[in-house]
Design a protein around this motif. Structure first.
Motif, short mmCIF file in Angstrom:
data_model
loop_
_atom_site.label_atom_id
_atom_site.label_comp_id
_atom_site.label_asym_id
_atom_site.label_seq_id
_atom_site.Cartn_x
_atom_site.Cartn_y
_atom_site.Cartn_z
N GLU A 22 0.83 -1.21 0.00
CA GLU A 22 0.00 0.00 0.00
C GLU A 22 0.87 1.26 0.00
O GLU A 22 0.57 2.22 -0.71
N VAL A 23 1.94 1.24 0.76
CA VAL A 23 2.86 2.39 0.79
C VAL A 23 3.48 2.60 -0.59
O VAL A 23 3.57 3.73 -1.07
N GLU A 24 3.90 1.51 -1.24
CA GLU A 24 4.46 1.61 -2.59
C GLU A 24 3.44 2.21 -3.57
O GLU A 24 3.77 3.07 -4.38
N VAL A 25 2.21 1.74 -3.46
CA VAL A 25 1.15 2.22 -4.35
C VAL A 25 0.87 3.69 -4.08
O VAL A 25 0.69 4.48 -5.01
N ASP A 26 0.86 4.08 -2.81
CA ASP A 26 0.66 5.50 -2.46
C ASP A 26 1.74 6.38 -3.09
O ASP A 26 1.46 7.48 -3.58
N LYS A 30 1.13 9.33 -5.82
CA LYS A 30 1.65 10.68 -5.64
C LYS A 30 2.48 11.09 -6.87
O LYS A 30 2.33 12.20 -7.38
N HIS A 31 3.33 10.18 -7.34
CA HIS A 31 4.17 10.46 -8.50
C HIS A 31 3.31 10.76 -9.73
O HIS A 31 3.54 11.74 -10.44
N TYR A 32 2.32 9.90 -10.00
CA TYR A 32 1.47 10.09 -11.18
C TYR A 32 0.64 11.37 -11.06
O TYR A 32 0.42 12.06 -12.05
N THR A 33 0.19 11.70 -9.87
CA THR A 33 -0.59 12.92 -9.67
C THR A 33 0.27 14.15 -9.95
O THR A 33 -0.17 15.08 -10.64
N GLU A 34 1.49 14.16 -9.43
CA GLU A 34 2.40 15.28 -9.68
C GLU A 34 2.72 15.39 -11.17
O GLU A 34 2.75 16.49 -11.72
N ARG A 55 -3.63 2.33 -10.34
CA ARG A 55 -3.03 2.31 -9.00
C ARG A 55 -4.08 2.54 -7.92
O ARG A 55 -4.01 1.93 -6.85
N LYS A 56 -5.04 3.40 -8.18
CA LYS A 56 -6.10 3.64 -7.20
C LYS A 56 -6.96 2.39 -7.01
O LYS A 56 -7.40 2.09 -5.89
N GLU A 57 -7.17 1.64 -8.06
CA GLU A 57 -7.91 0.38 -7.97
C GLU A 57 -7.13 -0.65 -7.14
O GLU A 57 -7.70 -1.36 -6.32
N ILE A 58 -5.83 -0.69 -7.35
CA ILE A 58 -4.98 -1.59 -6.56
C ILE A 58 -5.06 -1.22 -5.08
O ILE A 58 -5.20 -2.09 -4.22
N LYS A 59 -5.00 0.08 -4.79
CA LYS A 59 -5.07 0.53 -3.40
C LYS A 59 -6.41 0.13 -2.78
O LYS A 59 -6.47 -0.32 -1.64
N LYS A 60 -7.48 0.29 -3.54
CA LYS A 60 -8.81 -0.09 -3.06
C LYS A 60 -8.85 -1.59 -2.72
O LYS A 60 -9.39 -1.99 -1.68
#
Length: 70
Positions: A22-26, A30-34, A55-60
């Motif tokens: 989850e930390v890796e996905v976060d 963050k990287h993709y958002t920036e 990535r958001k789907e993976i986090k979910k």
């Protein structure tokens, strides 16, 4: 749906792995958002948006697994 039973030690190991993932996905989110905030090319925006959505789907899914584990 098959139900799995884990020992306490196995639960801790799985929980730890999920939290690390989850930390890796976060970090990727963050990287993709920036990156998305600085892109001007429409095609690249679509590509990065798709990566971000994935990535958001993976986090979910990770959050759902953690809830079921606890």
């Amino acid at each position: 749906m098959k139900k799995f039973e884990f020992s306490i030690r196995e639960q801790i190991t799985i929980e730890r792995a999920l939290i690390e993932k989850e930390v890796e996905v976060d970090e990727r989110i963050k990287h993709y958002t920036e990156r998305l905030n600085t892109i001007k090319d429409v095609t690249e925006i679509k590509e990065v948006s798709e990566l971000l959505r994935h990535r958001k789907e993976i986090k979910k899914n990770i959050k759902s697994a953690l809830k079921k584990l606890l």
